[in-house]
Design a protein around this motif. Structure first.
Motif, PDB file in Angstrom:
ATOM      1  N   ILE A 152       0.845  -1.201   0.000  1.00 49.98           N
ATOM      2  CA  ILE A 152       0.000   0.000   0.000  1.00 49.98           C
ATOM      3  C   ILE A 152       0.879   1.249   0.000  1.00 49.98           C
ATOM      4  O   ILE A 152       0.618   2.217  -0.722  1.00 49.98           O
ATOM      5  CB  ILE A 152      -0.955  -0.014   1.208  1.00 49.98           C
ATOM      6  CG1 ILE A 152      -2.009  -1.122   1.030  1.00 49.98           C
ATOM      7  CG2 ILE A 152      -1.628   1.342   1.391  1.00 49.98           C
ATOM      8  CD1 ILE A 152      -2.828  -1.394   2.281  1.00 49.98           C
ATOM      9  N   ARG A 153       1.939   1.239   0.806  1.00 53.22           N
ATOM     10  CA  ARG A 153       2.848   2.380   0.850  1.00 53.22           C
ATOM     11  C   ARG A 153       3.541   2.580  -0.504  1.00 53.22           C
ATOM     12  O   ARG A 153       3.629   3.701  -1.005  1.00 53.22           O
ATOM     13  CB  ARG A 153       3.884   2.182   1.955  1.00 53.22           C
ATOM     14  CG  ARG A 153       4.749   3.404   2.097  1.00 53.22           C
ATOM     15  CD  ARG A 153       6.099   3.252   2.800  1.00 53.22           C
ATOM     16  NE  ARG A 153       6.254   2.211   3.753  1.00 53.22           N
ATOM     17  CZ  ARG A 153       7.389   1.491   3.824  1.00 53.22           C
ATOM     18  NH1 ARG A 153       8.379   1.693   2.976  1.00 53.22           N
ATOM     19  NH2 ARG A 153       7.518   0.563   4.740  1.00 53.22           N
ATOM     20  N   MET A 154       4.040   1.504  -1.095  1.00 51.58           N
ATOM     21  CA  MET A 154       4.716   1.595  -2.385  1.00 51.58           C
ATOM     22  C   MET A 154       3.779   2.158  -3.453  1.00 51.58           C
ATOM     23  O   MET A 154       4.139   3.071  -4.213  1.00 51.58           O
ATOM     24  CB  MET A 154       5.218   0.211  -2.794  1.00 51.58           C
ATOM     25  CG  MET A 154       5.787   0.117  -4.197  1.00 51.58           C
ATOM     26  SD  MET A 154       7.379   0.942  -4.359  1.00 51.58           S
ATOM     27  CE  MET A 154       8.041   0.075  -5.802  1.00 51.58           C
ATOM     28  N   ALA A 155       2.551   1.641  -3.512  1.00 55.62           N
ATOM     29  CA  ALA A 155       1.588   2.143  -4.495  1.00 55.62           C
ATOM     30  C   ALA A 155       1.289   3.621  -4.248  1.00 55.62           C
ATOM     31  O   ALA A 155       1.130   4.401  -5.190  1.00 55.62           O
ATOM     32  CB  ALA A 155       0.305   1.317  -4.448  1.00 55.62           C
ATOM     33  N   TYR A 211       8.267   4.906  10.558  1.00 49.93           N
ATOM     34  CA  TYR A 211       8.175   5.590   9.270  1.00 49.93           C
ATOM     35  C   TYR A 211       7.525   6.960   9.406  1.00 49.93           C
ATOM     36  O   TYR A 211       7.843   7.887   8.657  1.00 49.93           O
ATOM     37  CB  TYR A 211       7.382   4.727   8.282  1.00 49.93           C
ATOM     38  CG  TYR A 211       7.855   4.868   6.859  1.00 49.93           C
ATOM     39  CD1 TYR A 211       8.816   4.012   6.348  1.00 49.93           C
ATOM     40  CD2 TYR A 211       7.359   5.871   6.043  1.00 49.93           C
ATOM     41  CE1 TYR A 211       9.285   4.146   5.046  1.00 49.93           C
ATOM     42  CE2 TYR A 211       7.818   6.018   4.738  1.00 49.93           C
ATOM     43  CZ  TYR A 211       8.770   5.158   4.253  1.00 49.93           C
ATOM     44  OH  TYR A 211       9.229   5.314   2.968  1.00 49.93           O
ATOM     45  N   ARG A 212       6.608   7.085  10.376  1.00 48.88           N
ATOM     46  CA  ARG A 212       5.875   8.348  10.547  1.00 48.88           C
ATOM     47  C   ARG A 212       6.635   9.383  11.369  1.00 48.88           C
ATOM     48  O   ARG A 212       6.194  10.532  11.486  1.00 48.88           O
ATOM     49  CB  ARG A 212       4.517   8.070  11.206  1.00 48.88           C
ATOM     50  CG  ARG A 212       3.529   7.316  10.303  1.00 48.88           C
ATOM     51  CD  ARG A 212       2.147   7.314  10.936  1.00 48.88           C
ATOM     52  NE  ARG A 212       2.102   6.520  12.145  1.00 48.88           N
ATOM     53  CZ  ARG A 212       1.725   5.238  12.199  1.00 48.88           C
ATOM     54  NH1 ARG A 212       1.366   4.612  11.080  1.00 48.88           N
ATOM     55  NH2 ARG A 212       1.701   4.588  13.342  1.00 48.88           N
ATOM     56  N   ASN A 220      14.519  10.808   4.884  1.00 48.44           N
ATOM     57  CA  ASN A 220      14.132  10.433   3.524  1.00 48.44           C
ATOM     58  C   ASN A 220      14.091  11.642   2.597  1.00 48.44           C
ATOM     59  O   ASN A 220      14.521  11.571   1.436  1.00 48.44           O
ATOM     60  CB  ASN A 220      12.769   9.748   3.533  1.00 48.44           C
ATOM     61  CG  ASN A 220      12.826   8.316   4.005  1.00 48.44           C
ATOM     62  OD1 ASN A 220      13.822   7.630   3.817  1.00 48.44           O
ATOM     63  ND2 ASN A 220      11.757   7.849   4.635  1.00 48.44           N
ATOM     64  N   GLN A 221      13.578  12.768   3.101  1.00 48.50           N
ATOM     65  CA  GLN A 221      13.432  13.931   2.230  1.00 48.50           C
ATOM     66  C   GLN A 221      14.771  14.545   1.877  1.00 48.50           C
ATOM     67  O   GLN A 221      14.972  14.990   0.738  1.00 48.50           O
ATOM     68  CB  GLN A 221      12.535  14.985   2.896  1.00 48.50           C
ATOM     69  CG  GLN A 221      12.081  16.080   1.933  1.00 48.50           C
ATOM     70  CD  GLN A 221      11.292  15.515   0.761  1.00 48.50           C
ATOM     71  OE1 GLN A 221      10.244  14.912   0.948  1.00 48.50           O
ATOM     72  NE2 GLN A 221      11.799  15.694  -0.457  1.00 48.50           N
ATOM     73  N   SER A 222      15.694  14.576   2.822  1.00 40.23           N
ATOM     74  CA  SER A 222      17.012  15.133   2.501  1.00 40.23           C
ATOM     75  C   SER A 222      17.717  14.274   1.467  1.00 40.23           C
ATOM     76  O   SER A 222      18.382  14.802   0.553  1.00 40.23           O
ATOM     77  CB  SER A 222      17.861  15.273   3.768  1.00 40.23           C
ATOM     78  OG  SER A 222      18.087  14.019   4.387  1.00 40.23           O
ATOM     79  N   LEU A 223      17.568  12.956   1.570  1.00 33.21           N
ATOM     80  CA  LEU A 223      18.132  12.060   0.559  1.00 33.21           C
ATOM     81  C   LEU A 223      17.452  12.265  -0.782  1.00 33.21           C
ATOM     82  O   LEU A 223      18.116  12.356  -1.827  1.00 33.21           O
ATOM     83  CB  LEU A 223      17.992  10.611   1.021  1.00 33.21           C
ATOM     84  CG  LEU A 223      18.280   9.508  -0.009  1.00 33.21           C
ATOM     85  CD1 LEU A 223      19.637   9.697  -0.658  1.00 33.21           C
ATOM     86  CD2 LEU A 223      18.185   8.145   0.641  1.00 33.21           C
ATOM     87  N   ALA A 284      22.950  10.282  13.195  1.00 34.10           N
ATOM     88  CA  ALA A 284      22.230  10.396  14.479  1.00 34.10           C
ATOM     89  C   ALA A 284      21.127   9.364  14.627  1.00 34.10           C
ATOM     90  O   ALA A 284      20.718   9.055  15.750  1.00 34.10           O
ATOM     91  CB  ALA A 284      21.650  11.798  14.610  1.00 34.10           C
ATOM     92  N   PHE A 285      20.616   8.824  13.509  1.00 32.85           N
ATOM     93  CA  PHE A 285      19.457   7.934  13.567  1.00 32.85           C
ATOM     94  C   PHE A 285      19.930   6.493  13.752  1.00 32.85           C
ATOM     95  O   PHE A 285      20.896   6.078  13.121  1.00 32.85           O
ATOM     96  CB  PHE A 285      18.661   8.058  12.261  1.00 32.85           C
ATOM     97  CG  PHE A 285      17.274   7.502  12.341  1.00 32.85           C
ATOM     98  CD1 PHE A 285      16.224   8.276  12.783  1.00 32.85           C
ATOM     99  CD2 PHE A 285      17.021   6.188  11.996  1.00 32.85           C
ATOM    100  CE1 PHE A 285      14.939   7.768  12.871  1.00 32.85           C
ATOM    101  CE2 PHE A 285      15.757   5.665  12.080  1.00 32.85           C
ATOM    102  CZ  PHE A 285      14.704   6.454  12.512  1.00 32.85           C
ATOM    103  N   PRO A 286      19.260   5.684  14.614  1.00 28.38           N
ATOM    104  CA  PRO A 286      18.009   5.921  15.330  1.00 28.38           C
ATOM    105  C   PRO A 286      18.164   6.445  16.759  1.00 28.38           C
ATOM    106  O   PRO A 286      17.166   6.626  17.433  1.00 28.38           O
ATOM    107  CB  PRO A 286      17.383   4.533  15.348  1.00 28.38           C
ATOM    108  CG  PRO A 286      18.550   3.607  15.477  1.00 28.38           C
ATOM    109  CD  PRO A 286      19.648   4.251  14.655  1.00 28.38           C
ATOM    110  N   ALA A 287      19.399   6.658  17.235  1.00 30.86           N
ATOM    111  CA  ALA A 287      19.557   7.131  18.619  1.00 30.86           C
ATOM    112  C   ALA A 287      18.784   8.418  18.842  1.00 30.86           C
ATOM    113  O   ALA A 287      18.183   8.631  19.897  1.00 30.86           O
ATOM    114  CB  ALA A 287      21.034   7.332  18.928  1.00 30.86           C
ATOM    115  N   VAL A 288      18.785   9.282  17.834  1.00 32.85           N
ATOM    116  CA  VAL A 288      17.924  10.465  17.837  1.00 32.85           C
ATOM    117  C   VAL A 288      16.877  10.206  16.768  1.00 32.85           C
ATOM    118  O   VAL A 288      17.204  10.050  15.600  1.00 32.85           O
ATOM    119  CB  VAL A 288      18.723  11.742  17.508  1.00 32.85           C
ATOM    120  CG1 VAL A 288      17.801  12.953  17.441  1.00 32.85           C
ATOM    121  CG2 VAL A 288      19.860  11.944  18.508  1.00 32.85           C
TER     122      VAL A 288
END
Length: 342
Positions: A152-155, A211-212, A220-223, A284-288
């Motif tokens: 569902i997410r991919m679609a 994910y949220r 994800n957006q910076s990438l 920093a992720f996932p520690a932050v």
């Protein structure tokens, strides 16, 4: 003019899969088998794109079966995107929306392959007749690796990309160049389907509650921005020759009244800023923001996923210097006729 690309630095090394030659061959066979490259020009354009090399750099640790699958995904999507951008379909938003809606109808949440319509519809023209079997094959092969939630997410991510394609067609028909902020906002939707495929190669899905998170969204957006703006930098000469304004360098030039090199240099600085922000967030992720008390198995999975994001970013940058996908001298660009319609 011959554009001088500004330097871009990635803070993690590019790797490549040992299966690169194997997937180059297999994805070329995939597009031939389904008729996605109907003539010598489109076949050569696909081969010179080196999409097997791109995915071998983006997913360097994937097993060969999964690597072949994700490479076939990008081959299918980019051949379709060329049809949207470089044929008269890119000037017909109503027709384009019918095509996009038909494709989305094939991507059922349970992973089954939707049945073909019993009679031809307005959208079921030659393009859809070619692409439907290819998408059916991809969806069928993807199902064993994914959940309903992932599909569902991919679609949804493909649907968001298609909205951008229709928006671009509306702009082309109107002769409109989008503003800089508007373009950046819309452009940022295009990469997410390919980042979803990381989870196919790792056999591990990011939980919805992770994910949220705003921090994961920004990661994800910076990438996405760094990758897509790099794509625009390397393709700006080709798109300038085609008269397509949907390119960050060309939008910047229009907004600021500069020459192409000046805007390319400015976009290069913007790209480096997004590379640097992604690097900061990924370290920093996932520690932050999740702290140190996270389940060890989940922590390992998330770190592996972030490593996949890093591989995508460094790998796509290296591939830009290897591929001929953006060659402004290819015949279809010089003649401004676009890709061969399917």
């Amino acid at each position: 003019m011959t554009l001088q690309y500004p330097p871009i630095r990635a803070d993690f090394p590019a790797e490549i899969s040992p299966f690169v030659d194997q997937v180059e061959d297999s994805t070329r066979a995939f597009v031939r088998r389904f008729g996605l490259v109907p003539d010598e020009a489109s076949r050569l354009h696909h081969e010179r794109s080196l999409l097997g090399t791109l995915m071998s750099r983006a997913y360097p640790h994937a097993e060969p079966t999964e690597l072949a699958l994700v490479t076939d995904w990008i081959s299918c999507m980019l051949v379709l995107d060329d049809q949207f951008d470089e044929t008269d379909l890119g000037l017909a938003p109503e027709r384009l929306r019918l095509v996009c809606d038909a494709v989305l109808g094939w991507l059922t949440p349970d992973g089954s392959v939707a049945k073909a319509p019993s009679a031809a519809t307005a959208a079921e023209h030659s393009l859809l007749a070619v692409f439907r079997p290819a998408f059916a094959d991809l969806w069928r092969r993807t199902r064993p690796y994914t959940s309903d939630t992932w599909r569902i997410r991919m679609a949804g991510h493909i649907a968001a990309f298609f909205e951008v394609c229709v928006w671009e067609a509306e702009n082309r028909r109107a002769g409109r160049v989008p503003g800089l902020e508007e373009y950046i906002r819309m452009r940022g939707r295009a990469l997410m389907p390919y980042l979803d495929l990381i989870e196919v190669t790792t056999h591990a899905e990011v939980p919805p509650e992770i994910y949220r998170l705003p921090e994961f969204t920004e990661l994800n957006q910076s990438l996405s921005d760094a990758d897509l703006w790099t794509n625009d930098l390397f393709s700006c000469e080709k798109e300038d020759l085609l008269g397509d304004p949907h390119n960050l360098v060309l939008v910047h030039r229009h907004a600021h009244g500069t020459d192409l090199q000046t805007s390319a240099d400015a976009v290069g600085a913007m790209i480096q800023g997004r590379f640097d922000r992604f690097t900061e967030l990924s370290r920093a992720f996932p520690a932050v923001p999740l702290g140190d008390g996270l389940d060890p198995d989940l922590t390992r999975m998330l770190r592996r996923h972030v490593a996949g994001l890093r591989s995508w970013l460094s790998g796509q940058l290296q591939w830009r210097y290897e591929t001929l996908r953006f060659d402004p001298g290819r015949p279809e660009v010089i003649s401004a006729t676009g890709s061969t319609p399917l």
